[in-house]
Design a protein around this motif. Structure first.
Motif, PDB file in Angstrom:
ATOM      1  N   GLY A  50      39.578  38.246  43.193  1.00  0.00           N
ATOM      2  CA  GLY A  50      38.375  37.506  43.457  1.00  0.00           C
ATOM      3  C   GLY A  50      37.227  38.398  42.875  1.00  0.00           C
ATOM      4  O   GLY A  50      35.855  37.869  42.876  1.00  0.00           O
ATOM      5  N   ASN A  51      37.459  39.212  42.032  1.00  0.00           N
ATOM      6  CA  ASN A  51      36.130  40.056  41.373  1.00  0.00           C
ATOM      7  C   ASN A  51      35.635  39.009  40.237  1.00  0.00           C
ATOM      8  O   ASN A  51      36.309  38.269  39.418  1.00  0.00           O
ATOM      9  CB  ASN A  51      36.796  41.325  40.637  1.00  0.00           C
ATOM     10  CG  ASN A  51      37.343  42.272  41.621  1.00  0.00           C
ATOM     11  OD1 ASN A  51      37.310  42.067  42.711  1.00  0.00           O
ATOM     12  ND2 ASN A  51      37.730  43.269  41.037  1.00  0.00           N
ATOM     13  N   THR A  52      34.252  39.065  40.297  1.00  0.00           N
ATOM     14  CA  THR A  52      33.489  38.259  39.122  1.00  0.00           C
ATOM     15  C   THR A  52      33.704  38.490  37.857  1.00  0.00           C
ATOM     16  O   THR A  52      33.992  39.646  37.651  1.00  0.00           O
ATOM     17  CB  THR A  52      32.017  38.677  39.469  1.00  0.00           C
ATOM     18  OG1 THR A  52      31.648  38.230  40.833  1.00  0.00           O
ATOM     19  CG2 THR A  52      31.193  37.851  38.571  1.00  0.00           C
ATOM     20  N   ARG A  53      34.189  37.555  37.168  1.00  0.00           N
ATOM     21  CA  ARG A  53      34.551  37.640  35.845  1.00  0.00           C
ATOM     22  C   ARG A  53      35.915  38.435  35.588  1.00  0.00           C
ATOM     23  O   ARG A  53      36.260  38.810  34.352  1.00  0.00           O
ATOM     24  CB  ARG A  53      33.434  38.330  34.982  1.00  0.00           C
ATOM     25  CG  ARG A  53      32.189  37.494  35.166  1.00  0.00           C
ATOM     26  CD  ARG A  53      31.138  38.175  34.078  1.00  0.00           C
ATOM     27  NE  ARG A  53      29.603  37.809  34.402  1.00  0.00           N
ATOM     28  CZ  ARG A  53      28.892  38.243  35.197  1.00  0.00           C
ATOM     29  NH1 ARG A  53      29.180  39.266  35.754  1.00  0.00           N
ATOM     30  NH2 ARG A  53      27.851  37.634  35.345  1.00  0.00           N
ATOM     31  N   GLY A  54      36.814  38.620  36.395  1.00  0.00           N
ATOM     32  CA  GLY A  54      37.578  39.371  36.437  1.00  0.00           C
ATOM     33  C   GLY A  54      37.468  40.938  35.930  1.00  0.00           C
ATOM     34  O   GLY A  54      38.351  41.662  35.463  1.00  0.00           O
ATOM     35  N   ASP A  55      36.249  41.480  36.519  1.00  0.00           N
ATOM     36  CA  ASP A  55      35.901  42.758  36.455  1.00  0.00           C
ATOM     37  C   ASP A  55      36.484  43.788  37.339  1.00  0.00           C
ATOM     38  O   ASP A  55      37.057  43.607  38.558  1.00  0.00           O
ATOM     39  CB  ASP A  55      34.582  42.908  36.657  1.00  0.00           C
ATOM     40  CG  ASP A  55      33.768  42.160  35.478  1.00  0.00           C
ATOM     41  OD1 ASP A  55      34.146  41.887  34.319  1.00  0.00           O
ATOM     42  OD2 ASP A  55      32.443  42.229  35.374  1.00  0.00           O
TER      43      ASP A  55
ATOM     44  N   HIS B 266      41.676  42.347  26.173  1.00  0.00           N
ATOM     45  CA  HIS B 266      41.564  42.812  27.675  1.00  0.00           C
ATOM     46  C   HIS B 266      41.945  44.253  28.022  1.00  0.00           C
ATOM     47  O   HIS B 266      42.938  44.490  28.351  1.00  0.00           O
ATOM     48  CB  HIS B 266      42.479  41.799  28.742  1.00  0.00           C
ATOM     49  CG  HIS B 266      41.828  40.649  28.858  1.00  0.00           C
ATOM     50  ND1 HIS B 266      40.764  40.063  29.139  1.00  0.00           N
ATOM     51  CD2 HIS B 266      42.729  39.341  28.603  1.00  0.00           C
ATOM     52  CE1 HIS B 266      40.455  38.778  29.211  1.00  0.00           C
ATOM     53  NE2 HIS B 266      41.599  38.295  28.972  1.00  0.00           N
TER      54      HIS B 266
ATOM     55  N   ARG C 273      41.093  39.492  38.704  1.00  0.00           N
ATOM     56  CA  ARG C 273      40.729  37.967  39.020  1.00  0.00           C
ATOM     57  C   ARG C 273      41.454  37.570  40.501  1.00  0.00           C
ATOM     58  O   ARG C 273      40.830  36.819  41.050  1.00  0.00           O
ATOM     59  CB  ARG C 273      41.408  37.106  37.843  1.00  0.00           C
ATOM     60  CG  ARG C 273      40.617  37.341  36.518  1.00  0.00           C
ATOM     61  CD  ARG C 273      41.130  36.034  35.792  1.00  0.00           C
ATOM     62  NE  ARG C 273      42.549  36.198  35.459  1.00  0.00           N
ATOM     63  CZ  ARG C 273      43.231  35.657  34.429  1.00  0.00           C
ATOM     64  NH1 ARG C 273      42.617  34.541  33.963  1.00  0.00           N
ATOM     65  NH2 ARG C 273      44.548  35.717  34.289  1.00  0.00           N
ATOM     66  N   ASP C 274      42.755  37.901  40.641  1.00  0.00           N
ATOM     67  CA  ASP C 274      43.272  37.681  41.932  1.00  0.00           C
ATOM     68  C   ASP C 274      42.577  38.365  42.965  1.00  0.00           C
ATOM     69  O   ASP C 274      42.757  37.786  44.199  1.00  0.00           O
ATOM     70  CB  ASP C 274      44.878  38.238  42.000  1.00  0.00           C
ATOM     71  CG  ASP C 274      45.687  37.468  40.992  1.00  0.00           C
ATOM     72  OD1 ASP C 274      45.159  36.170  40.762  1.00  0.00           O
ATOM     73  OD2 ASP C 274      46.743  37.920  40.530  1.00  0.00           O
TER      74      ASP C 274
ATOM     75  N   PHE D 178      43.596  42.901  34.411  1.00  0.00           N
ATOM     76  CA  PHE D 178      42.631  41.884  34.458  1.00  0.00           C
ATOM     77  C   PHE D 178      43.176  40.851  35.322  1.00  0.00           C
ATOM     78  O   PHE D 178      42.345  40.213  35.979  1.00  0.00           O
ATOM     79  CB  PHE D 178      42.831  41.428  32.971  1.00  0.00           C
ATOM     80  CG  PHE D 178      41.786  40.195  32.789  1.00  0.00           C
ATOM     81  CD1 PHE D 178      40.244  40.522  32.684  1.00  0.00           C
ATOM     82  CD2 PHE D 178      42.021  38.976  32.613  1.00  0.00           C
ATOM     83  CE1 PHE D 178      39.513  39.385  32.542  1.00  0.00           C
ATOM     84  CE2 PHE D 178      41.441  37.756  32.213  1.00  0.00           C
ATOM     85  CZ  PHE D 178      40.060  38.011  32.325  1.00  0.00           C
ATOM     86  N   ARG D 179      44.445  40.559  35.167  1.00  0.00           N
ATOM     87  CA  ARG D 179      45.199  39.391  36.179  1.00  0.00           C
ATOM     88  C   ARG D 179      44.612  39.884  37.867  1.00  0.00           C
ATOM     89  O   ARG D 179      44.280  39.135  38.479  1.00  0.00           O
ATOM     90  CB  ARG D 179      46.514  39.156  36.021  1.00  0.00           C
ATOM     91  CG  ARG D 179      47.055  37.987  37.078  1.00  0.00           C
ATOM     92  CD  ARG D 179      48.584  37.650  36.606  1.00  0.00           C
ATOM     93  NE  ARG D 179      49.102  37.067  37.586  1.00  0.00           N
ATOM     94  CZ  ARG D 179      50.467  36.322  37.424  1.00  0.00           C
ATOM     95  NH1 ARG D 179      51.052  36.747  36.514  1.00  0.00           N
ATOM     96  NH2 ARG D 179      50.676  35.725  38.308  1.00  0.00           N
TER      97      ARG D 179
END
Length: 342
Positions: free
Chosen positions: A273-278, A221, A270-271, A266-267
């Motif tokens: 709400g970004n698609t794929r954790g982008d 990551h 994701r938190d 990366f986390r």
């Protein structure tokens, strides 16, 4: 308003993200994506209801797709016939072969960093040399590390009196999440200096002297790059921080707030709400900006799977002449991708 019609060749790590980004651009139309095999990415596309039309590189494999009830819109050539420009995210070496088809159809194309520079008219970066790409037929993007590195160096160069030279150390992830072809590792590996990112930076910013070392690490990551920059005049921490905070594609963070490293970004993505954790922005630690004599040193995080996506949208804008200047082109991309100063 006439929308620019765009196709994507290769629906893998980058291709998925390019397709999503084009779909977000209010002045572009995604005609479809092309791929060779019913990969997991294609199967997921089908399970999501086929939001994008799928075209086949090899029509002989159509029965495989039909057996999986994956609808096919046509051949790769059919896709090229319907677009103004192709975004080629095929595996390295395939894009140059695809270029023969694009050229025969009079279709422009943008290639990713895995191709050789000779595939394109211009080695392109949205912020550093946008105008050189205007109305050109073929542009090639820089690699993920080079893209993020140039963002930061160009930011200092334009806002802090100019940069003379940089020395970089790249702590490089060994593979993307989900990849197995690199094997399971428990070691670091050093490449010979200078790293290609330093050479590439000088290709796009020839007025800056650059050198660098690259270290491969057994993580997936994100990369981390440390940069030691020498300005034409002394660059203070305050000057650098002010410039970085104003850049729409640089996210300035603090270790004390919990951004301890690559996994934190990366986390956090994701938190969010970004698609794929982008995350489209590079991360830059305010706590790691330090003055060293007349030099300034800082560290950045590179989200390798998504960082080149905004610059690819810039490339579409430049190549098709949608916007003639870096200010207008990057601003349009930033608006649709929601890149903003934070």
């Amino acid at each position: 308003m006439k929308k620019i019609k765009v196709g994507v060749a290769g629906y893998g790590v980058i291709g998925q993200r390019l397709a999503d980004a084009v779909a977000l651009q209010g002045d572009m139309e995604l005609v479809g994506v092309a791929d060779l095999a019913p990969t997991l990415s294609i199967r997921a596309l089908k399970e999501k209801g086929m939001p994008y039309n799928l075209f086949l590189v090899d029509m002989n494999r159509k029965p495989e797709f039909e057996g999986l009830e994956i609808p096919i819109a046509g051949s790769f050539e059919d896709l090229v016939d319907q677009v103004d420009i192709m975004l080629d995210s095929s595996p390295g070496g395939v894009g140059v072969k695809n270029k023969e088809l694009y050229a025969s159809k009079g279709v422009k194309a943008i290639f990713q960093g895995g191709e050789k520079n000779s595939v394109a008219d211009v080695f392109f970066h949205g912020y550093a040399n946008y105008e050189q790409g205007v109305d050109q037929d073929y542009l090639k993007l820089t690699s993920c590390n080079t893209t993020g590195l140039i963002r930061a160096v160009d930011c200092l160069d334009r806002n802090c009196g100019g940069v003379e030279k940089v020395a970089i150390t790249i702590i490089r992830r060994v593979a993307d999440p989900g990849d197995y072809h690199r094997g399971l590792t428990n070691a670091l590996q050093v490449d010979k200096a200078p790293s290609h990112q330093a050479v590439d930076l000088m290709t796009i910013m020839p007025h800056v002297e650059a050198t660098g070392v690259l270290v491969h690490t057994p993580v997936t990551h994100g990369h981390i790059i440390t940069v030691l920059a020498t300005g034409k005049k002394k660059i203070t921490k305050e000057m650098a921080l002010e410039a970085f905070k104003k850049h729409p594609r640089i996210r300035v963070v603090k270790i004390d707030d919990g951004f301890q490293g690559n996994a934190s970004f990366f986390r956090y993505a994701r938190d969010l709400g970004n698609t794929r954790g982008d995350m489209y922005e590079i991360g830059l630690w305010e706590d790691c900006i330090v003055e060293s004599g007349n030099d300034i040193m800082f560290a950045i995080n590179i989200p390798q799977e998504s960082v080149t996506i905004p610059e690819t949208m810039d490339a579409v804008r430049a190549a098709t002449g949608m916007q003639q200047t870096r200010e207008d082109g990057t601003a349009a991309t930033n608006k649709y991708l929601n890149c903003q100063c934070r």
